[in-house]
Design an enzyme around this catalytic site. Structure first.
Site, short mmCIF file in Angstrom:
data_model
loop_
_atom_site.label_atom_id
_atom_site.label_comp_id
_atom_site.label_asym_id
_atom_site.label_seq_id
_atom_site.Cartn_x
_atom_site.Cartn_y
_atom_site.Cartn_z
N PHE A 1 -15.82 12.36 9.84
CA PHE A 1 -17.19 12.06 9.43
C PHE A 1 -17.29 11.83 7.92
CE2 PHE A 1 -17.28 14.80 13.18
CZ PHE A 1 -17.96 13.98 14.07
N THR B 1 -10.65 0.08 13.08
CA THR B 1 -11.17 -0.51 14.33
C THR B 1 -12.28 -1.48 13.93
OG1 THR B 1 -12.65 1.38 14.58
CG2 THR B 1 -10.59 1.44 15.82
N LYS C 1 -22.22 0.83 -1.84
CA LYS C 1 -22.90 2.04 -2.32
C LYS C 1 -22.15 2.54 -3.54
CE LYS C 1 -20.45 5.56 0.24
NZ LYS C 1 -20.58 6.72 1.10
N LYS D 1 0.84 -1.20 0.00
CA LYS D 1 0.00 0.00 0.00
C LYS D 1 0.87 1.25 0.00
CE LYS D 1 -3.79 -0.18 2.58
NZ LYS D 1 -4.48 -0.23 3.87
N LYS E 1 -20.77 -2.16 11.70
CA LYS E 1 -19.91 -2.53 12.84
C LYS E 1 -19.95 -1.44 13.91
CE LYS E 1 -15.68 -0.22 11.85
NZ LYS E 1 -15.17 0.81 12.71
N CYS F 1 -18.47 0.74 8.05
CA CYS F 1 -18.68 1.65 9.18
C CYS F 1 -20.01 1.43 9.91
CB CYS F 1 -18.56 3.09 8.73
SG CYS F 1 -16.94 3.43 8.00
N GLY G 1 -24.76 -0.89 4.56
CA GLY G 1 -23.65 -1.82 4.70
C GLY G 1 -22.37 -1.01 4.79
N GLU H 1 -17.35 7.48 2.25
CA GLU H 1 -16.64 6.95 1.08
C GLU H 1 -17.34 7.46 -0.16
OE1 GLU H 1 -15.99 2.71 1.28
OE2 GLU H 1 -15.36 2.90 3.37
N ALA I 1 -35.27 4.18 1.39
CA ALA I 1 -35.59 2.78 1.72
C ALA I 1 -35.04 1.88 0.62
CB ALA I 1 -37.10 2.61 1.84
#
Ligand code: UGA
Length: 436
Positions: A147, A85, A325, A35, A265, A262, A259, A150, A254
């Protein structure tokens, strides 16, 4: 200002590049040498709009470099902690091993007066624990939650809705807050609210924000269940609710639910921490938020099965989308892929397509069929399922064009992103989520 960013994933890589773009002298540190090599060559290791440009600009300006050696963080005035985390294996709490390892690695290189600014999403109480751990070095820990979304990460980092800095109320804490204000001076002068809190509140702001967003999505998905049982239309309901300025339309989409790396979890870790604090019942509703969310994936599968007459075995189903997304190649806890995997589990001949996440999806789920080209995925399909609302499907795919490729004109709109009337008018059997 000289700064280090420890952890160069979705959060850290963008933060490092964004800080260099506003004039800071930045070293990004990560244990993953591949990376580091990619970032150093100005190659974004994941899909994120504008990141490559920012990396290239930072590398050529000489203000941005990457390293796998923690010693290269030495000499920085502020060290941003941006490691992951994740959820603990087999549990719901946050796994803090990378946070602890980063602090352990950094400790020998700290000087008195250095600021450690935590950005990772952590359970409340972590910052105070880390502050005690680095106390002897004379460095100061502050918490500066991130905040960013992605897909919008560069924008959200450079033009955030607000900046939050949690610090101790002593002189060292006040000095550290001043350092952070200086880091973000361009945004502060442009009018971005800069909120100073204690450490615990800053940690909580992040967890609470994600819990609120997840709750808002699950609220509208709960209404979708009611709409399904009563013949109402949840999209119209959301529009009507959204016009109430106290409620707002955002995050009332809706569909197959949330998913990613973030929200899922984070709500589980938030509830786990509340349990530890003896206040589990205060956030008991988050278990329900999680359950509603997971039910929507099952609902999408049921719609496909019902639309195909009760049996999907051997039927060809085009799954449009794999990322959790649009504008992301992230497949962590992706509802889109979960729907594809469940359909495959029922014996369907599933072909998944996605403009960005196909390689990640194929590596994680080799049992699924894949097509790089959208139209190849559609060809001869008995039904199509839209599970990620990329523009390529939502905006650019006309029902007439799709109709010329498929075997059966059945569309399940898992994101309520299509013009139902237009698809029906073109002879399609259209099924939305919580819609008539
Ligand atoms: C989320 C938060 O929005 C960020 O503020 C936060 O910084 C980030 O988590 C984090 O903790 O790092 P992100 O995971 O990038 O950001 O994604 P969102 O844009 O919030 O979307 C999350 C999920 O909710 C996606 O699967 C999306 O499809 C879904 N969603 C969103 C809906 O189902 N309906 C909506 O109306 C909105």
């Amino acid at each position: 200002m000289r700064m280090s960013v420890i952890g160069c994933g979705y959060l850290g890589a963008v933060h490092a590049a964004a800080m260099a773009s506003i004039g800071h002298d930045v070293v990004g540190i990560d244990v993953d040498e591949r990376k580091v090599a990619a970032l150093d060559a100005a190659t974004a290791p994941f899909f994120e709009p504008q990141l490559s440009e920012l990396l290239a600009e930072g590398r050529s300006s000489g203000r941005l470099r990457f390293s796998s050696r923690m010693a290269d963080a030495a000499g920085a005035k502020v060290h941003f902690l941006a490691v992951g985390t994740p959820q603990t294996p087999g549990g719901h709490a946050a796994d803090l091993r990378y946070v602890d390892a980063a602090i352990d690695g950094l400790l020998p290189h700290l000087r008195a007066g250095d600021v450690i600014a935590g950005k990772s999403t952590v359970p409340v109480g972590t910052a105070a624990r880390l502050a005690a751990r680095v106390g002897g070095s004379g460095a100061t820990v502050v918490w500066n939650p991130e905040f960013l979304r992605e897909g919008w990460a560069v924008h959200d980092t450079l033009a955030p809705d607000r900046l939050v800095v949690g610090a101790e109320t002593d002189a060292a804490g006040a000095r550290a807050v001043d350092v952070l204000r200086e880091v973000y001076i361009a945004a502060v002068e442009a009018g971005t609210p800069f909120l100073v809190t204690d450490l615990a509140t800053a940690e909580l702001v992040k967890g609470a924000a994600n819990a609120f967003l997840a709750t808002k999505i699950s609220f509208i998905n709960a209404m979708a269940e009611i709409a399904e049982a009563s013949g109402a239309d949840v999209a119209l309901l959301a529009d009507a609710l959204g016009h109430d300025s106290r409620i707002g339309r955002r995050y009332l989409g809706a569909g197959i639910g949330f998913g990613g790396g973030c929200l899922p979890k984070d709500i589980r870790a938030f509830a786990a921490r509340a349990e530890e604090l003896g206040r589990g019942e205060a956030v008991g509703f988050l278990h329900e938020v999680d359950a509603i969310n997971l039910r929507r994936r099952e609902r999408a599968v049921r719609l496909v099965v019902d639309a195909l007459g009760g049996l999907v075995f051997g039927r060809r189903i085009a799954v449009l989308g794999a990322a959790f997304k649009p504008f992301s190649d992230d497949i962590r806890d992706s509802p889109a892929l979960d729907v594809a995997v469940r359909l495959r589990g029922l014996g369907a001949d599933v072909v998944v397509t996605d403009p960005a996440a196909l390689d990640n999806a194929a590596a994680a789920h080799p049992q699924l069929g894949y097509a790089r080209d959208r139209d190849d995925a559609l060809r001869e399909a008995d039904a199509i399922v839209i599970v990620t609302e990329w523009d390529e499907y939502r905006r650019d795919l006309s029902p007439a064009h799709a109709g010329g490729l498929v075997r059966g004109r059945i569309v399940i709109d898992g994101r309520n992103c299509l013009d139902a009337a237009a698809w029906r008018a073109a002879g399609w059997q259209y099924h939305g989520m919580g819609r008539r």
